[in-house]
Write a protein that holds these residues in place. Sequence first.
Motif, PDB file in Angstrom:
ATOM      1  N   UNK A 123       0.818  -1.219   0.000  1.00  0.00           N
ATOM      2  CA  UNK A 123       0.000   0.000   0.000  1.00  0.00           C
ATOM      3  C   UNK A 123       0.848   1.264   0.000  1.00  0.00           C
ATOM      4  N   UNK A 124       2.020   1.206   0.623  1.00  0.00           N
ATOM      5  CA  UNK A 124       2.846   2.403   0.714  1.00  0.00           C
ATOM      6  C   UNK A 124       3.815   2.602  -0.435  1.00  0.00           C
ATOM      7  N   UNK A 125       3.828   1.693  -1.390  1.00  0.00           N
ATOM      8  CA  UNK A 125       4.773   1.802  -2.506  1.00  0.00           C
ATOM      9  C   UNK A 125       4.371   2.952  -3.420  1.00  0.00           C
ATOM     10  N   UNK A 126       5.321   3.850  -3.684  1.00  0.00           N
ATOM     11  CA  UNK A 126       4.990   5.024  -4.498  1.00  0.00           C
ATOM     12  C   UNK A 126       5.486   4.914  -5.945  1.00  0.00           C
ATOM     13  N   UNK A 127       6.005   3.752  -6.330  1.00  0.00           N
ATOM     14  CA  UNK A 127       6.468   3.591  -7.705  1.00  0.00           C
ATOM     15  C   UNK A 127       5.267   3.490  -8.650  1.00  0.00           C
ATOM     16  N   UNK A 128       5.443   3.985  -9.874  1.00  0.00           N
ATOM     17  CA  UNK A 128       4.357   3.937 -10.853  1.00  0.00           C
ATOM     18  C   UNK A 128       4.318   2.567 -11.518  1.00  0.00           C
ATOM     19  N   UNK A 129       3.375   1.756 -11.079  1.00  0.00           N
ATOM     20  CA  UNK A 129       3.151   0.442 -11.691  1.00  0.00           C
ATOM     21  C   UNK A 129       1.665   0.358 -11.993  1.00  0.00           C
ATOM     22  N   UNK A 130       1.338   0.373 -13.262  1.00  0.00           N
ATOM     23  CA  UNK A 130      -0.069   0.382 -13.665  1.00  0.00           C
ATOM     24  C   UNK A 130      -0.432  -0.809 -14.550  1.00  0.00           C
ATOM     25  N   UNK A 131       0.546  -1.651 -14.854  1.00  0.00           N
ATOM     26  CA  UNK A 131       0.284  -2.823 -15.681  1.00  0.00           C
ATOM     27  C   UNK A 131       1.339  -3.885 -15.403  1.00  0.00           C
ATOM     28  N   UNK A 132       1.077  -5.088 -15.865  1.00  0.00           N
ATOM     29  CA  UNK A 132       2.052  -6.165 -15.699  1.00  0.00           C
ATOM     30  C   UNK A 132       3.350  -5.837 -16.436  1.00  0.00           C
ATOM     31  N   UNK A 158       1.907 -17.380 -14.140  1.00  0.00           N
ATOM     32  CA  UNK A 158       2.880 -17.799 -15.159  1.00  0.00           C
ATOM     33  C   UNK A 158       2.278 -17.684 -16.558  1.00  0.00           C
ATOM     34  N   UNK A 159       1.029 -18.110 -16.704  1.00  0.00           N
ATOM     35  CA  UNK A 159       0.345 -17.995 -18.003  1.00  0.00           C
ATOM     36  C   UNK A 159       0.299 -16.535 -18.457  1.00  0.00           C
ATOM     37  N   UNK A 160      -0.058 -15.654 -17.530  1.00  0.00           N
ATOM     38  CA  UNK A 160      -0.182 -14.225 -17.859  1.00  0.00           C
ATOM     39  C   UNK A 160       1.153 -13.673 -18.346  1.00  0.00           C
ATOM     40  N   UNK A 161       2.200 -13.919 -17.575  1.00  0.00           N
ATOM     41  CA  UNK A 161       3.510 -13.374 -17.916  1.00  0.00           C
ATOM     42  C   UNK A 161       4.053 -13.959 -19.216  1.00  0.00           C
ATOM     43  N   UNK A 162       3.764 -15.218 -19.463  1.00  0.00           N
ATOM     44  CA  UNK A 162       4.203 -15.826 -20.725  1.00  0.00           C
ATOM     45  C   UNK A 162       3.420 -15.264 -21.899  1.00  0.00           C
ATOM     46  N   UNK A 163       2.103 -15.138 -21.732  1.00  0.00           N
ATOM     47  CA  UNK A 163       1.275 -14.608 -22.818  1.00  0.00           C
ATOM     48  C   UNK A 163       1.597 -13.143 -23.121  1.00  0.00           C
TER      49      UNK A 163
END
Length: 268
Positions: A123-132, A158-163
Amino acid sequence: MEKKGMESMIEKIPVRTIAFVIFLIMASLKVYAGEMTISAAASLTDALQEIGMVFLEQHPEHHVYFNFSASGPLMRQIEQGAPVDLFISASPNEMNELESRGLLIDKSRKDLLSNDVVLILPAGLDRRVQSFHDLRDASIKKIVIGDPAFVPCGRYAQEILKNLGIWDALKPKLIFGEDVRQVLEYVARDEVDAGVVFATDAAIKSGRVKVAAFAPEKSHSPVLYPVAIIKSSKNPELARTFLNLLGSPDALAIFKKYQFKPFEEKLK
């Protein structure tokens, strides 16, 4: 010790304490009309415990034991003869394996629920991550997913990251958890930069994790939770009673509260 001294000690023990000890002894000796063990995916922990309370209110003469873990190890336990009456997996794969080995009661298998896969951050992470795809950023150093060999959510991850074509690039950053709840805890404790869990898991820690993205459509096989009665069950009728409860309005309301999605075919 003399009898008089012993009597004196007993007199000094509060009556409420004696009553409580007697209660504990009687509770430990209680004999239930029926008992059963339900092995279920870790992501179902909160919802099933609440449904279990509903069941016991309706059937106080019975008792239910829950065994929560990753679906893979639960499947192996059943294959090795563990005394399980009802099994609920977070993936069809484990149920398919048991069915192929003739370990399920015929026609007891039903598809119960569905779920979404999400990317979460502390919750406290301020890095911009909006997608895989943003996981490739150099600022993201540790990503936790369930072990794909045993944990359905890890297999979906694993399926998501591979696809998405980023599995190989992210391999050096990956940490494998024993089940989806362990993955959730790593992220909630800020021990990693990101993790992949079910949407229902993220919801129970909404104050400590935030959802950065839902898995893109068609990036993984559908998340289904099948349920079935195990053929070696010592109390199959009691198991069927609980299975029927899972399709009731009361149970479906509880599943919905925890953000599970009911499968199209309701239990009958």
